[in-house]
Design an enzyme around this catalytic site. Structure first.
Site, PDB file in Angstrom:
ATOM      1  N   GLY A 154       0.829  -1.196   0.000  1.00  0.00           N
ATOM      2  CA  GLY A 154       0.000   0.000   0.000  1.00  0.00           C
ATOM      3  C   GLY A 154       0.862   1.244   0.000  1.00  0.00           C
ATOM      4  O   GLY A 154       1.981   1.255  -0.528  1.00  0.00           O
ATOM      5  N   ILE A 156       2.465   2.748   2.510  1.00  0.00           N
ATOM      6  CA  ILE A 156       3.718   2.588   3.244  1.00  0.00           C
ATOM      7  C   ILE A 156       4.621   1.601   2.522  1.00  0.00           C
ATOM      8  O   ILE A 156       5.832   1.836   2.347  1.00  0.00           O
ATOM      9  CB  ILE A 156       3.451   2.143   4.687  1.00  0.00           C
ATOM     10  CG1 ILE A 156       2.686   3.232   5.445  1.00  0.00           C
ATOM     11  CG2 ILE A 156       4.759   1.813   5.406  1.00  0.00           C
ATOM     12  CD1 ILE A 156       2.271   2.831   6.845  1.00  0.00           C
ATOM     13  N   SER A 175       0.810  -9.687  -1.579  1.00  0.00           N
ATOM     14  CA  SER A 175      -0.380  -9.612  -0.736  1.00  0.00           C
ATOM     15  C   SER A 175      -1.467 -10.344  -1.491  1.00  0.00           C
ATOM     16  O   SER A 175      -1.314 -10.654  -2.686  1.00  0.00           O
ATOM     17  CB  SER A 175      -0.788  -8.171  -0.418  1.00  0.00           C
ATOM     18  OG  SER A 175      -1.173  -7.486  -1.593  1.00  0.00           O
ATOM     19  N   THR A 234       6.482  -3.174  11.560  1.00  0.00           N
ATOM     20  CA  THR A 234       6.049  -1.882  12.099  1.00  0.00           C
ATOM     21  C   THR A 234       4.563  -1.671  11.827  1.00  0.00           C
ATOM     22  O   THR A 234       4.066  -0.546  11.934  1.00  0.00           O
ATOM     23  CB  THR A 234       6.858  -0.724  11.484  1.00  0.00           C
ATOM     24  OG1 THR A 234       6.687  -0.735  10.062  1.00  0.00           O
ATOM     25  CG2 THR A 234       8.334  -0.842  11.826  1.00  0.00           C
ATOM     26  N   ARG A 236       1.362  -4.213  12.634  1.00  0.00           N
ATOM     27  CA  ARG A 236       0.602  -4.607  13.812  1.00  0.00           C
ATOM     28  C   ARG A 236       1.150  -5.931  14.328  1.00  0.00           C
ATOM     29  O   ARG A 236       1.443  -6.847  13.546  1.00  0.00           O
ATOM     30  CB  ARG A 236      -0.900  -4.751  13.492  1.00  0.00           C
ATOM     31  CG  ARG A 236      -1.597  -3.446  13.166  1.00  0.00           C
ATOM     32  CD  ARG A 236      -1.642  -2.510  14.370  1.00  0.00           C
ATOM     33  NE  ARG A 236      -2.311  -1.241  14.073  1.00  0.00           N
ATOM     34  CZ  ARG A 236      -1.709  -0.155  13.646  1.00  0.00           C
ATOM     35  NH1 ARG A 236      -0.395  -0.164  13.416  1.00  0.00           N
ATOM     36  NH2 ARG A 236      -2.393   0.958  13.445  1.00  0.00           N
ATOM     37  N   GLU A 265       0.212  -4.161  23.994  1.00  0.00           N
ATOM     38  CA  GLU A 265       0.824  -2.826  24.072  1.00  0.00           C
ATOM     39  C   GLU A 265       0.113  -1.990  25.127  1.00  0.00           C
ATOM     40  O   GLU A 265      -1.120  -1.987  25.162  1.00  0.00           O
ATOM     41  CB  GLU A 265       0.757  -2.130  22.704  1.00  0.00           C
ATOM     42  CG  GLU A 265       1.589  -2.801  21.639  1.00  0.00           C
ATOM     43  CD  GLU A 265       1.601  -2.034  20.319  1.00  0.00           C
ATOM     44  OE1 GLU A 265       1.113  -0.881  20.302  1.00  0.00           O
ATOM     45  OE2 GLU A 265       2.088  -2.572  19.326  1.00  0.00           O
ATOM     46  N   HIS A 284       6.465   1.153  19.656  1.00  0.00           N
ATOM     47  CA  HIS A 284       5.455   1.611  18.691  1.00  0.00           C
ATOM     48  C   HIS A 284       5.632   3.103  18.379  1.00  0.00           C
ATOM     49  O   HIS A 284       4.753   3.932  18.625  1.00  0.00           O
ATOM     50  CB  HIS A 284       4.039   1.343  19.201  1.00  0.00           C
ATOM     51  CG  HIS A 284       3.045   1.232  18.071  1.00  0.00           C
ATOM     52  ND1 HIS A 284       1.867   0.542  18.175  1.00  0.00           N
ATOM     53  CD2 HIS A 284       3.056   1.728  16.801  1.00  0.00           C
ATOM     54  CE1 HIS A 284       1.192   0.622  17.036  1.00  0.00           C
ATOM     55  NE2 HIS A 284       1.905   1.341  16.185  1.00  0.00           N
TER      56      HIS A 284
END
Length: 320
Positions: A154, A156, A175, A234, A236, A265, A284
């Site tokens: 996507g 990122i 993907s 980075t 999830r 988290e 995070h």
């Protein structure tokens, strides 16, 4: 009088990035929570009389069972344009408006590349050694000539592909719905999932978390990545089977992992990843920049003002 709660402001910066005092004349009382509400009971007890909530990303989940226990809640703002931890279907059913904000397109990929570079050159270990009086304790590796595998191409992932090419890397991508044309447009080559993990020296994850993507990386993928491979996550934490990852790190299935996200988290004391070898860990930080926070908190303030005016903006609709 409206009661507004800003959640999970760990760094005490909410008032630095938006003028919340501008809401006072509109009858809005603002409360900032700097400590995480760790349990559902704590969330409900703290927020049961609140009608506006600002949630910082997925730090505090809002499933339907919690929303049902917040009878006064009318507006829930998430920073960012999507939030997998908010049940927007339940919110719609309960008459709760859910709005999002903009964000920084570069914060997350830049942090991802920083983690990868730091891991490749052993920077955290070497700095600690230097401060302890030792000099050049290990040998790093170069990225040029290596293969970068991107899972999720996507916005990122596309930036990551550009970074990889700039560093002289071959870029592979996979993907479930990726086309060869989309991969080529990003400067990557579309391959199957097994091929990506088998052929890549570095695999970086950039999928959205969903029921379909949870556990995308498990024992099979980690063994395919192999003893010279590096996993970077980075996106999830639940995209990766945490037990399999811990085992892979201890037993040397992979070279190591650079992680900014986790299954829990904030990461609790005693979590197995804290003592796992071959790791570089960050709390995070992917979106924790001044540009991101200006967009997040400034956008959240705009969302509240628009809702008070009776014209909500950037609303998140339930999935069809």
């Amino acid at each position: 009088m409206h009661k507004l709660a800003i959640l999970d402001d760990y760094q005490h910066v909410a008032h630095s990035f938006a003028d919340w005092s501008s809401l006072q004349h509109r009858g809005v009382a603002v409360t900032v929570f700097n400590q995480h509400l760790a349990t559902e009971a704590e969330v409900v007890d703290a927020l049961r009389d609140t009608d506006i909530i600002i949630a910082m990303r997925e730090r505090t989940p809002f499933p339907g069972r919690i929303l049902e226990k917040l009878p006064k809640l009318k507006l829930l703002v998430t920073t960012g344009a999507a939030n997998a931890s908010i049940d927007v279907e339940a919110a719609a059913r309960l008459g709760i408006t859910v709005s999002g904000t903009g964000g920084s397109p570069t914060a997350a990929p830049e942090l991802t590349w920083a983690l990868l570079l730091a891991f490749a050159r052993n920077l955290t270990q070497e700095e600690a050694a230097l401060r302890g009086g030792r000099w050049q304790t290990g040998v790093g590796f170069e990225l040029s000539g290596k293969t970068l595998g991107i899972v999720g191409l996507g916005k990122i992932g596309t930036r990551m592909a550009g970074y990889g090419r700039a560093f002289g890397m071959e870029v592979l991508a996979w993907s479930q719905n990726l086309t060869e044309e989309a991969a080529a447009a990003a400067g990557a080559r579309k391959v199957g999932k097994d091929e990506l993990f088998r052929e890549s020296d570095v695999v970086s994850l950039h999928l959205r978390l969903s029921a379909r993507s949870e556990g995308t990386v498990g024992e099979r993928e980690l063994r395919l990545l192999g003893p010279d491979g590096v996993l970077v996550n980075t996106a999830r934490g639940p995209l990766v089977d945490q037990r399999a990852l811990v085992t892979a790190l201890h037993e040397g299935w992979i070279r190591g992992a650079a992680l900014d996200v986790f299954d829990q988290e904030p990461l609790p004391a005693g979590h197995p990843l804290l003592s796992a070898p071959r790791t570089l860990l960050a709390p995070h930080l992917g979106y924790v920049t001044d540009a991101s926070y200006r967009a997040f908190f400034g956008g959240a303030l705009e969302d509240v003002a628009a809702w008070l005016d009776g014209s909500p903006i950037r609303t998140l609709a339930p999935t069809p």
